[in-house]
Design a protein around this motif. Structure first.
Motif, mmCIF file in Angstrom:
data_model
loop_
_atom_site.group_PDB
_atom_site.id
_atom_site.type_symbol
_atom_site.label_atom_id
_atom_site.label_comp_id
_atom_site.label_asym_id
_atom_site.label_seq_id
_atom_site.Cartn_x
_atom_site.Cartn_y
_atom_site.Cartn_z
ATOM 1 N N SER A 58 9.899 -3.655 1.125
ATOM 2 C CA SER A 58 9.260 -2.372 1.429
ATOM 3 C C SER A 58 9.069 -1.569 0.145
ATOM 4 O O SER A 58 9.580 -1.923 -0.910
ATOM 5 C CB SER A 58 10.107 -1.583 2.426
ATOM 6 O OG SER A 58 11.369 -1.295 1.871
ATOM 7 N N GLY A 59 8.329 -0.470 0.265
ATOM 8 C CA GLY A 59 8.109 0.423 -0.864
ATOM 9 C C GLY A 59 6.818 0.167 -1.617
ATOM 10 O O GLY A 59 6.581 0.782 -2.660
ATOM 11 N N PHE A 60 5.954 -0.701 -1.111
ATOM 12 C CA PHE A 60 4.696 -1.010 -1.794
ATOM 13 C C PHE A 60 3.740 0.164 -1.637
ATOM 14 O O PHE A 60 3.524 0.658 -0.538
ATOM 15 C CB PHE A 60 4.072 -2.273 -1.196
ATOM 16 C CG PHE A 60 2.833 -2.738 -1.914
ATOM 17 C CD1 PHE A 60 2.934 -3.530 -3.035
ATOM 18 C CD2 PHE A 60 1.575 -2.362 -1.476
ATOM 19 C CE1 PHE A 60 1.793 -3.969 -3.703
ATOM 20 C CE2 PHE A 60 0.436 -2.790 -2.126
ATOM 21 C CZ PHE A 60 0.551 -3.588 -3.249
ATOM 22 N N VAL A 61 3.161 0.611 -2.747
ATOM 23 C CA VAL A 61 2.180 1.697 -2.729
ATOM 24 C C VAL A 61 0.830 1.107 -3.089
ATOM 25 O O VAL A 61 0.645 0.589 -4.190
ATOM 26 C CB VAL A 61 2.546 2.806 -3.743
ATOM 27 C CG1 VAL A 61 1.493 3.885 -3.745
ATOM 28 C CG2 VAL A 61 3.909 3.366 -3.434
ATOM 29 N N GLY A 62 -0.097 1.155 -2.118
ATOM 30 C CA GLY A 62 -1.416 0.611 -2.394
ATOM 31 C C GLY A 62 -2.174 0.282 -1.133
ATOM 32 O O GLY A 62 -1.776 0.656 -0.027
ATOM 33 N N GLN A 63 -3.246 -0.435 -1.318
ATOM 34 C CA GLN A 63 -4.121 -0.767 -0.211
ATOM 35 C C GLN A 63 -3.562 -1.931 0.593
ATOM 36 O O GLN A 63 -2.826 -2.774 0.080
ATOM 37 C CB GLN A 63 -5.515 -1.100 -0.737
ATOM 38 C CG GLN A 63 -6.152 0.084 -1.423
ATOM 39 C CD GLN A 63 -7.559 -0.196 -1.876
ATOM 40 O OE1 GLN A 63 -8.029 -1.323 -1.829
ATOM 41 N NE2 GLN A 63 -8.242 0.847 -2.310
ATOM 42 N N THR A 64 -3.939 -1.970 1.851
ATOM 43 C CA THR A 64 -3.437 -2.987 2.769
ATOM 44 C C THR A 64 -3.817 -4.395 2.325
ATOM 45 O O THR A 64 -3.012 -5.328 2.434
ATOM 46 C CB THR A 64 -3.979 -2.725 4.187
ATOM 47 O OG1 THR A 64 -3.673 -1.370 4.536
ATOM 48 C CG2 THR A 64 -3.357 -3.645 5.196
ATOM 49 N N ALA A 65 -5.013 -4.558 1.802
ATOM 50 C CA ALA A 65 -5.463 -5.882 1.361
ATOM 51 C C ALA A 65 -4.582 -6.409 0.225
ATOM 52 O O ALA A 65 -4.250 -7.606 0.189
ATOM 53 C CB ALA A 65 -6.917 -5.832 0.915
ATOM 54 N N ASP A 66 -4.187 -5.535 -0.689
ATOM 55 C CA ASP A 66 -3.324 -5.954 -1.799
ATOM 56 C C ASP A 66 -1.923 -6.316 -1.299
ATOM 57 O O ASP A 66 -1.300 -7.245 -1.803
ATOM 58 C CB ASP A 66 -3.244 -4.855 -2.852
ATOM 59 C CG ASP A 66 -4.582 -4.607 -3.517
ATOM 60 O OD1 ASP A 66 -5.388 -5.559 -3.608
ATOM 61 O OD2 ASP A 66 -4.839 -3.456 -3.944
ATOM 62 N N LEU A 67 -1.434 -5.573 -0.298
ATOM 63 C CA LEU A 67 -0.128 -5.884 0.283
ATOM 64 C C LEU A 67 -0.178 -7.233 0.993
ATOM 65 O O LEU A 67 0.758 -8.030 0.893
ATOM 66 C CB LEU A 67 0.302 -4.783 1.249
ATOM 67 C CG LEU A 67 1.648 -4.980 1.945
ATOM 68 C CD1 LEU A 67 2.779 -5.052 0.934
ATOM 69 C CD2 LEU A 67 1.897 -3.859 2.935
ATOM 70 N N GLU A 68 -1.265 -7.513 1.695
ATOM 71 C CA GLU A 68 -1.408 -8.803 2.371
ATOM 72 C C GLU A 68 -1.477 -9.947 1.365
ATOM 73 O O GLU A 68 -0.931 -11.032 1.612
ATOM 74 C CB GLU A 68 -2.632 -8.788 3.277
ATOM 75 C CG GLU A 68 -2.440 -7.919 4.503
ATOM 76 C CD GLU A 68 -3.672 -7.809 5.367
ATOM 77 O OE1 GLU A 68 -4.715 -8.404 5.021
ATOM 78 O OE2 GLU A 68 -3.591 -7.117 6.393
ATOM 79 N N ASP A 69 -2.132 -9.720 0.226
ATOM 80 C CA ASP A 69 -2.167 -10.741 -0.832
ATOM 81 C C ASP A 69 -0.769 -11.013 -1.370
ATOM 82 O O ASP A 69 -0.393 -12.172 -1.597
ATOM 83 C CB ASP A 69 -3.083 -10.304 -1.976
ATOM 84 C CG ASP A 69 -4.550 -10.366 -1.610
ATOM 85 O OD1 ASP A 69 -4.886 -11.068 -0.628
ATOM 86 O OD2 ASP A 69 -5.353 -9.710 -2.301
#
Length: 111
Positions: A58-69
């Motif tokens: 957890s704690g990722f800051v950014g767009q959903t597409a980048d989190l999915e990558d």
């Protein structure tokens, strides 16, 4: 009486113009921070999962597409299943010991 918002609309607008297009006030996703500026947390969780343990990033800051990558890369490197839900990467099983060095190698700061 409380305001009711329907489909993200803050008010009702009537127009007889055929060229009128209603604009929605949606939340915009924040820009994805570079890996060295991210502060991720890796923890183990089993609540609400029928006793099965998952490793949560957890704690990722950014767009959903980048989190999915990121989730896809982690699952491929570890060779396990998982998913991305509610801004978190869920990895099936206890992989904290392998995830922390892997994320550090990718340039993320991990707790």
């Amino acid at each position: 009486m409380a305001k009711k918002e329907h489909k993200g609309r803050s008010g009702v607008v009537y127009s007889t113009s055929e060229e009128f297009n209603y604009s929605y006030e949606g939340e915009t996703e924040p820009e994805t921070l570079p890996a060295d500026k991210q502060k991720l947390k890796v923890l183990l969780d089993s609540k609400g999962r029928a006793g099965k343990t998952v490793t949560v990033v957890s704690g990722f800051v950014g767009q959903t597409a980048d989190l999915e990558d990121l989730g896809k890369k982690l699952k491929n490197k570890l060779g396990v299943g998982g998913s991305v839900k509610d801004g978190e990467v869920l990895i099936q099983g206890d992989f904290r010991a392998r995830l922390v060095p892997l994320l550090n190698e990718m340039g993320y700061k991990v707790k």
